[in-house]
Design a protein around this motif. Sequence first.
Motif, mmCIF file in Angstrom:
data_model
loop_
_atom_site.group_PDB
_atom_site.id
_atom_site.type_symbol
_atom_site.label_atom_id
_atom_site.label_comp_id
_atom_site.label_asym_id
_atom_site.label_seq_id
_atom_site.Cartn_x
_atom_site.Cartn_y
_atom_site.Cartn_z
ATOM 1 N N SER A 76 1.287 4.854 9.854
ATOM 2 C CA SER A 76 0.298 5.923 9.978
ATOM 3 C C SER A 76 0.464 6.647 11.315
ATOM 4 N N LYS A 119 0.628 -0.804 8.206
ATOM 5 C CA LYS A 119 -0.136 0.402 7.919
ATOM 6 C C LYS A 119 -0.381 1.234 9.179
ATOM 7 N N LEU A 154 0.916 5.157 1.780
ATOM 8 C CA LEU A 154 0.332 6.124 2.702
ATOM 9 C C LEU A 154 0.885 7.499 2.363
ATOM 10 N N GLN A 192 0.846 -1.173 0.000
ATOM 11 C CA GLN A 192 0.000 0.000 0.000
ATOM 12 C C GLN A 192 0.887 1.230 0.000
ATOM 13 N N GLU A 208 -4.679 6.769 2.702
ATOM 14 C CA GLU A 208 -4.191 5.673 1.858
ATOM 15 C C GLU A 208 -4.384 6.073 0.395
#
Length: 169
Positions: A154, A150, A7, A5, A167
């Motif tokens: 974060s 994540k 961020l 992913q 995201e």
Amino acid sequence: MASKQELLGIFAHADAVLAAISRLKEGGGNIRTVFSPVPLHEFQEALKTRPSPVRYCTLLGGILGIVSGFSLAAYSNLQWEFITGGKPVLAWLPFVVVGFEFTILLGVLFTIVSMLIISRLPRFHLPAPYDPRFSVDRFGVLVDCARADKELLSGILRDSGAEEVREVR
């Protein structure tokens, strides 16, 4: 295999971005890019970026320019055979002017073309994580992370002073 992913942390102050960069490096985050409305050398030092390879293209253009300038002058001198007043057939001193001009010309042309190629210009569309606020007064840090990391990354972004963490994709 965990999926990847991205961020994006949006910051109001450069100091907060520098803190986030150092904390992300300690925490194992992979910083993909930093968006900034102004160029700041502190970001380059914190990210430990490499120098641009454009300088090697400029050197190559300069070397090619001086060789081609001297070659063109020598070729034209030999082709037209202007032998006057006991001068040598290839008088190198006047060739310096032509060689110098070709050095500057090809050095500049190689620099411009290499800058366009390396920076991938022109861009006809903006990258997906780009926010228009990055051109005005905000900074952004784009981080690659696994789905398991994540929350950790974060949290690091938020603790460093991010106004917003979202995201991307």
